[in-house]
Write a protein that holds these residues in place. Structure first.
Motif, mmCIF file in Angstrom:
data_model
loop_
_atom_site.group_PDB
_atom_site.id
_atom_site.type_symbol
_atom_site.label_atom_id
_atom_site.label_comp_id
_atom_site.label_asym_id
_atom_site.label_seq_id
_atom_site.Cartn_x
_atom_site.Cartn_y
_atom_site.Cartn_z
ATOM 1 N N GLU A 110 0.830 -1.207 0.000
ATOM 2 C CA GLU A 110 0.000 0.000 0.000
ATOM 3 C C GLU A 110 0.865 1.258 0.000
ATOM 4 O O GLU A 110 0.607 2.215 -0.740
ATOM 5 C CB GLU A 110 -0.920 -0.012 1.221
ATOM 6 N N GLN A 111 1.937 1.238 0.826
ATOM 7 C CA GLN A 111 2.813 2.401 0.881
ATOM 8 C C GLN A 111 3.514 2.619 -0.455
ATOM 9 O O GLN A 111 3.634 3.755 -0.929
ATOM 10 C CB GLN A 111 3.865 2.208 1.990
ATOM 11 N N GLN A 112 3.977 1.544 -1.082
ATOM 12 C CA GLN A 112 4.659 1.689 -2.360
ATOM 13 C C GLN A 112 3.703 2.190 -3.443
ATOM 14 O O GLN A 112 4.083 3.004 -4.292
ATOM 15 C CB GLN A 112 5.281 0.349 -2.778
ATOM 16 N N TRP A 113 2.471 1.702 -3.407
ATOM 17 C CA TRP A 113 1.465 2.195 -4.363
ATOM 18 C C TRP A 113 1.259 3.698 -4.190
ATOM 19 O O TRP A 113 1.197 4.443 -5.176
ATOM 20 C CB TRP A 113 0.158 1.433 -4.167
ATOM 21 N N ASP A 114 1.182 4.144 -2.957
ATOM 22 C CA ASP A 114 0.934 5.564 -2.697
ATOM 23 C C ASP A 114 2.071 6.455 -3.195
ATOM 24 O O ASP A 114 1.859 7.636 -3.479
ATOM 25 C CB ASP A 114 0.705 5.798 -1.203
ATOM 26 N N MET A 174 3.421 6.420 -5.955
ATOM 27 C CA MET A 174 3.207 6.766 -7.365
ATOM 28 C C MET A 174 2.163 7.863 -7.539
ATOM 29 O O MET A 174 2.039 8.453 -8.607
ATOM 30 C CB MET A 174 2.774 5.523 -8.154
ATOM 31 N N ARG A 175 1.354 8.097 -6.504
ATOM 32 C CA ARG A 175 0.353 9.174 -6.503
ATOM 33 C C ARG A 175 -0.645 9.057 -7.649
ATOM 34 O O ARG A 175 -1.005 10.054 -8.297
ATOM 35 C CB ARG A 175 1.045 10.536 -6.561
ATOM 36 N N LEU A 176 -1.049 7.858 -7.908
ATOM 37 C CA LEU A 176 -2.030 7.611 -8.959
ATOM 38 C C LEU A 176 -3.112 6.698 -8.411
ATOM 39 O O LEU A 176 -2.817 5.708 -7.747
ATOM 40 C CB LEU A 176 -1.361 6.934 -10.165
ATOM 41 N N ASP A 177 -4.372 7.042 -8.697
ATOM 42 C CA ASP A 177 -5.465 6.151 -8.324
ATOM 43 C C ASP A 177 -5.656 5.073 -9.381
ATOM 44 O O ASP A 177 -6.000 3.934 -9.082
ATOM 45 C CB ASP A 177 -6.762 6.947 -8.144
ATOM 46 N N ILE A 231 4.801 -1.347 -14.233
ATOM 47 C CA ILE A 231 6.076 -2.071 -14.387
ATOM 48 C C ILE A 231 7.167 -1.379 -13.579
ATOM 49 O O ILE A 231 7.979 -2.029 -12.905
ATOM 50 C CB ILE A 231 6.457 -2.173 -15.880
ATOM 51 N N ARG A 232 7.177 -0.054 -13.606
ATOM 52 C CA ARG A 232 8.180 0.684 -12.823
ATOM 53 C C ARG A 232 8.003 0.425 -11.329
ATOM 54 O O ARG A 232 8.974 0.261 -10.599
ATOM 55 C CB ARG A 232 8.056 2.182 -13.120
ATOM 56 N N LEU A 233 6.746 0.344 -10.890
ATOM 57 C CA LEU A 233 6.475 0.067 -9.477
ATOM 58 C C LEU A 233 6.920 -1.347 -9.103
ATOM 59 O O LEU A 233 7.496 -1.568 -8.030
ATOM 60 C CB LEU A 233 4.992 0.256 -9.188
ATOM 61 N N PHE A 257 -3.263 -4.398 -8.446
ATOM 62 C CA PHE A 257 -1.821 -4.460 -8.199
ATOM 63 C C PHE A 257 -1.497 -5.515 -7.139
ATOM 64 O O PHE A 257 -0.570 -6.329 -7.310
ATOM 65 C CB PHE A 257 -1.338 -3.076 -7.741
ATOM 66 N N ARG A 258 -2.246 -5.518 -6.032
ATOM 67 C CA ARG A 258 -2.017 -6.511 -4.969
ATOM 68 C C ARG A 258 -2.199 -7.922 -5.500
ATOM 69 O O ARG A 258 -1.412 -8.827 -5.201
ATOM 70 C CB ARG A 258 -2.978 -6.253 -3.802
ATOM 71 N N GLN A 259 -3.228 -8.117 -6.323
ATOM 72 C CA GLN A 259 -3.477 -9.439 -6.887
ATOM 73 C C GLN A 259 -2.340 -9.856 -7.825
ATOM 74 O O GLN A 259 -1.930 -11.023 -7.843
ATOM 75 C CB GLN A 259 -4.815 -9.436 -7.638
ATOM 76 N N CYS A 260 -1.809 -8.896 -8.595
ATOM 77 C CA CYS A 260 -0.677 -9.198 -9.483
ATOM 78 C C CYS A 260 0.542 -9.638 -8.687
ATOM 79 O O CYS A 260 1.242 -10.582 -9.069
ATOM 80 C CB CYS A 260 -0.322 -7.965 -10.316
ATOM 81 N N VAL A 261 0.795 -8.950 -7.583
ATOM 82 C CA VAL A 261 1.946 -9.319 -6.744
ATOM 83 C C VAL A 261 1.790 -10.748 -6.235
ATOM 84 O O VAL A 261 2.738 -11.545 -6.258
ATOM 85 C CB VAL A 261 2.104 -8.324 -5.569
#
Length: 779
Positions: free
Chosen positions: A211-215, A217-220, A228-230, A262-266
């Protein structure tokens, strides 16, 4: 943001429909509307997540995994200093509240230098900006402690208002000491730093970390390129084709994803094929989900757990999202096997379980040499933070090299060198405050006393004033007390005045010294000497110890304390091997604990045992008359066969200068801490990458003659370079006492060189102990 994203989705769908022509336009419009409804539902979930940071799923997984909560910042701040409003504010709001740079002074050495405090725009970094100097940057998630006041500072002619002072401990024994320009500035920054540091430290938990890493990127809504960068940022170096295929399997057909995607992809990318294979084998006879009976059979047969079918059913209910589902699906089975609660380290060994009523010589005691140093032995910095660090790590014997200071106040430094000086009083304050944070068992202060009589008297006054009644009465006769009898007491070790001899020690200091540093009389006279002076302790350099008869030393250490320290030529603060000294029964094997080398890791592994309390009871054979440490026969201890099959690794960190993911990792497992015959090193073959290397066909076998003393040191080594391996090539570590290794399919959590947990990085293995009654499915 939610409304703007909603509008953009509607616009995208409208454009799609507008492009359609002909009789199928209505059907296309309905399909597009379904896309919009699906994405709106996802965004509604996103909105709920923003409102309530931890979802039900996160709480469920956290509860199942049973992992300890992420370490919170240790706070030594009065309640009236805190700003309570910060607790209810979001991270962005706290960052915004601290957007104005705070004017302060940075205390360094004996100077106060004007500085400005500011946060980066994400609130993750604290920048301390000083005019004419390079800015100091502190990652907030590395902050371990916030202290208000200046009680541990060395004030040389400077007397700032203590209410304006605060200090930050971060990393390994590093600190910032700050004097704010006003009380309001101090309150804001203390409260804000604590709130932000606790928030970012919590990201070590898998769900919080993502969740922190997603945040960041500042994108919903995130397109594939940003996604891919994330993935690369969190050490997922799967091929681009793998990532794109996984992304397309979870998105809504618009080429963008939300956090739940994203979580599901991980989860999909981290899926271990060996777990899928194991699950299929376990369910071959019945098909479908794993039944409670099958799950219990697995837990008992492979994991060696003592569980009933009722226990297995309860675990299945906890693991299942749908509690009405009777069987355990693959996702739940995978969650169980990869959880922190399935660690290779036995949780029963995380508590004090040994008998603590033996006399002190019957224990190995976690000990530090030249505790105050942060670097080499000649010109490095001395710091009170090192005492704080090692005491919080469970060290129970710290060293204080005491010398005459100016104005009658004793100081601590490495004499006749260029190492910096710290006050004896500030060190004692640190010891008083942190002695029993990690363990209630006694702390031994090893005094190297080079002071004149007057300053020795001052040392005694300081200790009596600061420690008070936690200094026990002097030991007069009989064997030394037990750790249980000395709980929450500080024991002073040093020189004492001997009856009938010239008094070389201040009388007050001699009267409060419990363990007397004595000259070794030789093994022939040692028993009689210790009968008359049972409180004596004998110190040997590693060179002196190597010349002693090992059988004599082994018998001697059953009734007397022996301290071993590094030889004087180790100016780089390197360490000797503690293995031989422990095998001879030496209790106080003092190491340079700031070095983080192989020997420090073995030491760390040994003292993880018995709840990390700093005292580990010697094996029975070491307390038996006639014990021979040099004996190499198989009957020196019950033989244990330890077999470890490293199956795979996930998200190994990459090093600076290496192309991302282009590592050739191998796993090195070595045994230390026991008898010489047990000192074996095994290594796997090279893996193909840093993200998901596999070694399913290799089993590492160790035949142990002293398993109760042995420690397994595990490293991940990069073998892509052609040069001879160095410490630089080690990218992850851990160390585990063999007695704490659990059999079965287990997770091994990995750490960086300073023993910080590497998020989402682990090894998956299969362990058999004592020969085992079953063979691995992966054989």
């Amino acid at each position: 943001k939610f409304r703007r994203t909603q509008a953009s989705l509607s616009s995208i769908s409208s454009e799609r429909v507008g492009e359609q022509r002909g009789p199928r336009a209505a059907a296309s419009q309905m399909l597009a509307a379904q896309f919009v409804m699906r994405d709106q539902a996802k965004l509604q979930l996103l909105k709920e997540r923003k409102r309530k940071r931890h979802s039900t799923l996160s709480a469920r997984i956290s509860g199942i995994r049973g992992s300890k909560e992420a370490n919170e910042v240790f706070v030594d701040v009065p309640a009236n200093i805190m700003v309570p409003e910060f607790e209810a504010m979001s991270i962005k709001e706290v960052t915004r509240a601290l957007s104005e740079p705070g004017t302060a002074s940075l205390y360094s050495g004996s100077e106060l230098k004007t500085a400005f405090l500011r946060l980066d725009d994400r609130g993750r970094e604290l920048h301390v900006v000083r005019q004419g100097s390079q800015s100091k940057v502190v990652m907030l998630k590395t902050i371990t402690e916030v202290r208000h006041g200046c009680k541990m500072w060395q004030m040389k002619g400077i007397e700032p208002d203590p209410t304006l002072c605060f200090s930050l401990s971060y990393g390994f024994a590093r600190s910032l000491r700050i004097v704010a320009s006003s009380g309001q500035v101090a309150r804001l920054w203390i409260s804000g730093i604590i709130r932000l540091a606790n928030h970012f430290k919590s990201e070590n938990a898998p769900e919080n970390f993502l969740e922190q890493q997603w945040d960041t990127m500042r994108l919903d809504l995130m397109d594939y390129n940003h996604a891919i960068r994330l993935f690369r940022m969190i050490n997922i170096h799967a091929t681009e084709e793998q990532i794109l295929s996984t992304l397309s399997s979870v998105d809504s057909g618009i080429g963008k994803i939300v956090f739940e995607d994203f979580r599901q992809c991980v989860q999909l990318l981290r899926r271990r094929e060996e777990i899928v294979l194991l699950y299929k084998r376990l369910t071959t006879s019945t098909g479908g989900d794993l039944s409670p009976a099958q799950f219990r059979k697995f837990l008992v047969g492979y994991q060696k757990e003592k569980v009933s079918e009722v226990d297995a059913l309860r675990m299945i209910n906890e693991l299942n999202e749908n509690t009405e589902q009777e069987g355990l699906p693959l996702a739940g089975f995978e969650a169980y096997l990869t959880a922190s609660s399935n660690s290779i380290f036995d949780p029963l060994k995380s508590e004090v379980y040994q008998d603590m009523n033996h006399p002190l010589p019957h224990y190995f005691i976690h000990s530090s040499h030249n505790t105050y140093l942060t670097g080499n032995q000649t010109n490095s910095k001395s710091s009170t933070e090192m005492y704080v660090q090692v005491l919080k790590d469970g060290c129970r014997c710290v060293e204080l090299d005491c010398w005459d200071g100016t104005n009658g106040d004793p100081i601590i430094f490495h004499g006749h060198t260029l190492t910096s000086k710290i006050s004896f009083e500030s060190v004692c304050q640190a010891i008083r405050d942190y002695a029993f944070v990690a363990s209630e068992y006694p702390v031994i202060l090893s005094l190297e006393n080079h002071c004149c009589i007057q300053q020795q008297h001052r040392m005694a006054e300081i200790m009596l004033e600061l420690f008070g009644d936690i200094i026990p009465p002097k030991f007069e006769s009989g064997p030394l007390p037990s750790p249980e009898q000395l709980k929450r007491r500080i024991i002073i070790k040093g020189k004492c005045n001997e009856p009938g001899s010239k008094k070389s020690v201040d009388e007050l200091l001699s009267d409060i010294t419990h363990i007397s540093s004595s000259k070794f009389p030789g093994f022939s006279k040692a028993r009689a000497f210790c009968d008359s002076k049972p409180w004596a302790v004998f110190s040997f350099s590693e060179t002196q110890e190597a010349k002693l008869d090992r059988n004599g030393l082994a018998e001697f250490t059953t009734y007397a304390l022996a301290r071993i320290y590094p030889k004087g030529t180790r100016v780089d603060s390197s360490n000797y091997s503690p293995d031989r000294r422990w095998a001879s029964g030496c209790q106080l094997v003092a190491l340079n604990l700031h070095k983080h080398d192989r020997h420090c890791w073995v030491n760390y592994g040994k003292f993880r045992d018995n709840g990390g309390c700093g005292y580990v009871l010697k094996p029975d054979e070491m307390l038996t008359p006639g014990y021979d440490p040099a004996k190499q026969h198989d009957d020196c201890s019950p033989k244990v066969d330890l077999r470890i099959r490293i199956l795979s690794a996930r998200q190994l960190p990459t090093r600076d200068g290496r192309k991302k993911g282009k590592l050739s990792p191998s796993i090195v497992c070595e045994i230390g801490g026991g008898c010489a015959k047990d000192s074996v090193v095994h290594e796997t073959s090279r893996g193909e990458n840093a993200f998901d290397p596999c070694w399913t066909q290799e089993e590492l076998t160790f035949s142990l003659h002293q398993p109760d003393s042995a420690v397994m040191y595990i490293t991940v080594v990069d073998r892509s370079a052609k040069h001879v391996m160095s410490d630089f090539d080690i990218i992850a570590h851990t160390a585990i006492p063999v007695t704490a290794i659990r059999p079965g399919y287990r997770i091994i959590e990995m750490y960086d060189k300073e023993r910080n947990r590497i998020p989402m990085c682990d090894l998956f293995c299969y362990v058999r102990k004592g020969g085992g009654s079953r063979t691995s499915i992966h054989k």
